[in-house]
Design an enzyme around this catalytic site. Structure first.
Site, PDB file in Angstrom:
ATOM      1  CB  VAL A 166      -3.871  21.595  38.452  1.00  0.00           C
ATOM      2  CG1 VAL A 166      -2.697  22.055  39.383  1.00  0.00           C
ATOM      3  CG2 VAL A 166      -4.870  22.782  38.553  1.00  0.00           C
TER       4      VAL A 166
ATOM      5  CB  CYS B 160     -10.625  29.566  40.668  1.00  0.00           C
ATOM      6  SG  CYS B 160      -9.335  28.592  40.101  1.00  0.00           S
TER       7      CYS B 160
ATOM      8  CG  ASP C 280      -5.962  10.672  36.957  1.00  0.00           C
ATOM      9  OD1 ASP C 280      -5.789  11.934  36.974  1.00  0.00           O
ATOM     10  OD2 ASP C 280      -6.945  10.227  37.051  1.00  0.00           O
TER      11      ASP C 280
ATOM     12  CB  THR D 262     -10.253  20.821  46.750  1.00  0.00           C
ATOM     13  OG1 THR D 262      -9.690  22.039  46.082  1.00  0.00           O
ATOM     14  CG2 THR D 262      -8.812  19.888  47.602  1.00  0.00           C
TER      15      THR D 262
ATOM     16  CB  THR E 170      -7.961  25.221  46.088  1.00  0.00           C
ATOM     17  OG1 THR E 170      -7.131  25.927  44.782  1.00  0.00           O
ATOM     18  CG2 THR E 170      -8.487  26.490  46.838  1.00  0.00           C
TER      19      THR E 170
END
Length: 466
Positions: free
Chosen positions: A52, A296, A71, A121, A156
């Site tokens: 992402v 997802c 990162d 997440t 998310t």
């Protein structure tokens, strides 16, 4: 009841906008419209450079922003600095943009006008959302950001997470107050890895902010990089919920066709033929059965069920759909075993070649791949299993999934082929040639029905599909 906006409320909104404009001006944030598009002087920091975050960093750099890519993984940053696309979805040239600074130094965050957090997440072993990465990222960002910074979460989460988890962590680490010293928004990621037609610029971006002024500023930020435009959600909670609802809906629909296929198989009715026939009606939704892996669909429904349970509501349909889709790997293994038995194979002496190990076609991502669960079940019957995938890293597959893989595709000596992930490269297989290389009386288990049954049976296969 009719709601009346008083003059006092209007004046409060005006003060809120003025305060936001002042804080933004202190950071030097501007959007200068030119004939060629938008020239930006703002600096955007993307925290988390995965599937992402990295496309976000590249997208903002292409739109003339100065970008800081942060990162905590030193190896990821080193590879990006060396000009290597670590996702496989962009290109080496794309990540070599001079306007992107890749770093593990959190101090760089203080230069950012906007910080976009795009960290994982996952769910834990009890199917509970794990927001520790969000909290950790917020603590790091809060410790470095200056007044006037706008922080946008893209990870998310369940509805309420931005206000309940992100904001307190930012405030505690920064000694600043949300809404006056810094500002927050939420914009769920929507790009699809491995899908060139649905990247960052191609999909409408849902955006939200803690107030109207922040919403408009965040909307302007994303409008400058998303050609498809943005949708302004009326609240952060709406934006948070919309992401999990999108994937929960898909989970529900796929669960239906998966359960349908299981039922029709026991009735000895061709499930795929049934779906094709039903699909001739104008309002029938076209979903296909198969393994439900990835980051997802198998995860997002748990964010809704968790948050609903906190309020005393048990969403049974969502939970049932998850249970159905989680049972599919065992069902695929069962189909494989039945096919081997029909071929008169002794299970402990059987060898199965699995084609496709990634969680979906066209990508090399093996994280959350359900193929692993199929292989584990087959091994319980002492079946010898090997894999092949043209996209995945062989060493990563051996280490992470524990599956022995071929360096090059060979069908010699196998009793069955299990087409688990239908990469385009597999759809052109010469089934007669494949059958000639396999042991006598071979089986073909085509999970998604990517291949035609008639040519398979004509080539001598016992053919099965979900």
């Amino acid at each position: 009841m009719t709601t009346t906006i008083t003059d006092t409320e209007n004046r409060a909104d005006e003060r809120e906008r003025d305060r936001y404009a002042l804080r933004s001006s202190e950071r030097g944030t501007t959007f200068e419209h030119t004939e060629d598009g938008v020239a930006q002087t703002a600096t955007v920091c993307v925290v988390g450079l995965g599937y992402v975050g990295l496309p976000l960093a590249v997208g903002f750099a292409r739109s003339n922003y100065r970008v800081i890519g942060y990162d905590v993984d030193e190896s990821t940053v080193e590879r990006l600095r060396a000009g290597t696309d670590t996702t496989g979805d962009l290109s080496d040239e794309a990540v070599q943009d001079d306007d992107i600074t890749y770093t593990t130094d959190a101090a760089e965050i203080r230069d950012a006008d906007y910080v976009i957090i795009a960290v994982p997440t996952p769910i834990d072993g009890d199917e509970q959302p794990d927001l520790s990465y969000v909290e950790s990222a917020a603590t790091t960002v809060g410790s470095k950001m200056g007044p006037g910074t706008t922080v946008v979460l893209e990870s998310t989460v369940y509805p309420g997470s931005t206000r309940e988890v992100l904001v307190p962590a930012l405030e505690d680490a920064s000694d600043l107050a949300a809404g006056s010293d810094f500002f927050v928004g939420y914009s769920p990621e929507r790009a699809t890895p491995g899908d060139e037609e649905h990247g960052l610029a191609d999909v409408v971006k849902v955006v939200s902010g803690q107030n109207e002024a922040v919403l408009e500023d965040v909307a302007s930020l994303y409008e400058s990089v998303v050609d498809a435009g943005v949708h302004r959600a009326p609240s952060i909670e709406v934006a948070e919920a919309c992401k999990v609802v999108e994937n929960t809906q898909r989970d529900l629909n796929i669960a239906f066709v998966n359960e349908l296929s299981m039922a029709l198989e026991r009735l000895d009715v061709d499930g795929q033929a049934v779906l094709e026939a039903a699909g001739t009606k104008w309002n029938f939704h076209d979903y296909r059965p198969g393994l439900v892996g990835g980051h997802c669909i198998p995860v997002d429904p748990y964010f809704l069920t968790y948050r609903s349970a906190r309020e005393g509501f048990d969403p049974e349909l969502m939970r049932t759909s998850r249970k159905v889709n989680e049972s599919v790997p065992d069902y695929v293994a069962e189909l494989t075993i039945k096919a081997l038995n029909e071929c008169h194979k002794t299970l402990r002496d059987s060898r199965v070649l699995v084609l496709g190990l990634a969680y979906k076609p066209g990508v090399g991502d093996i994280r959350s791949s359900k193929v692993t669960d199929v292989v584990d079940t087959l091994r319980e019957y002492d079946i010898d299993v090997k894999g092949f995938d043209p996209f995945t890293d062989d060493d990563a597959v051996r280490e992470s999934l524990g599956i022995d893989v071929q360096d090059r595709l060979s069908f010699e000596g196998f009793d069955a082929v299990l087409l688990a992930t239908p990469h385009a490269e597999f759809e052109q297989l010469d089934l007669e040639a494949v059958a000639s290389q396999l042991a006598a009386d071979p089986a073909l288990i085509d999970v998604t029905g990517a291949l035609e049954e008639a040519p398979a049976t004509e080539a001598g296969f016992v053919y099965r599909r979900v």
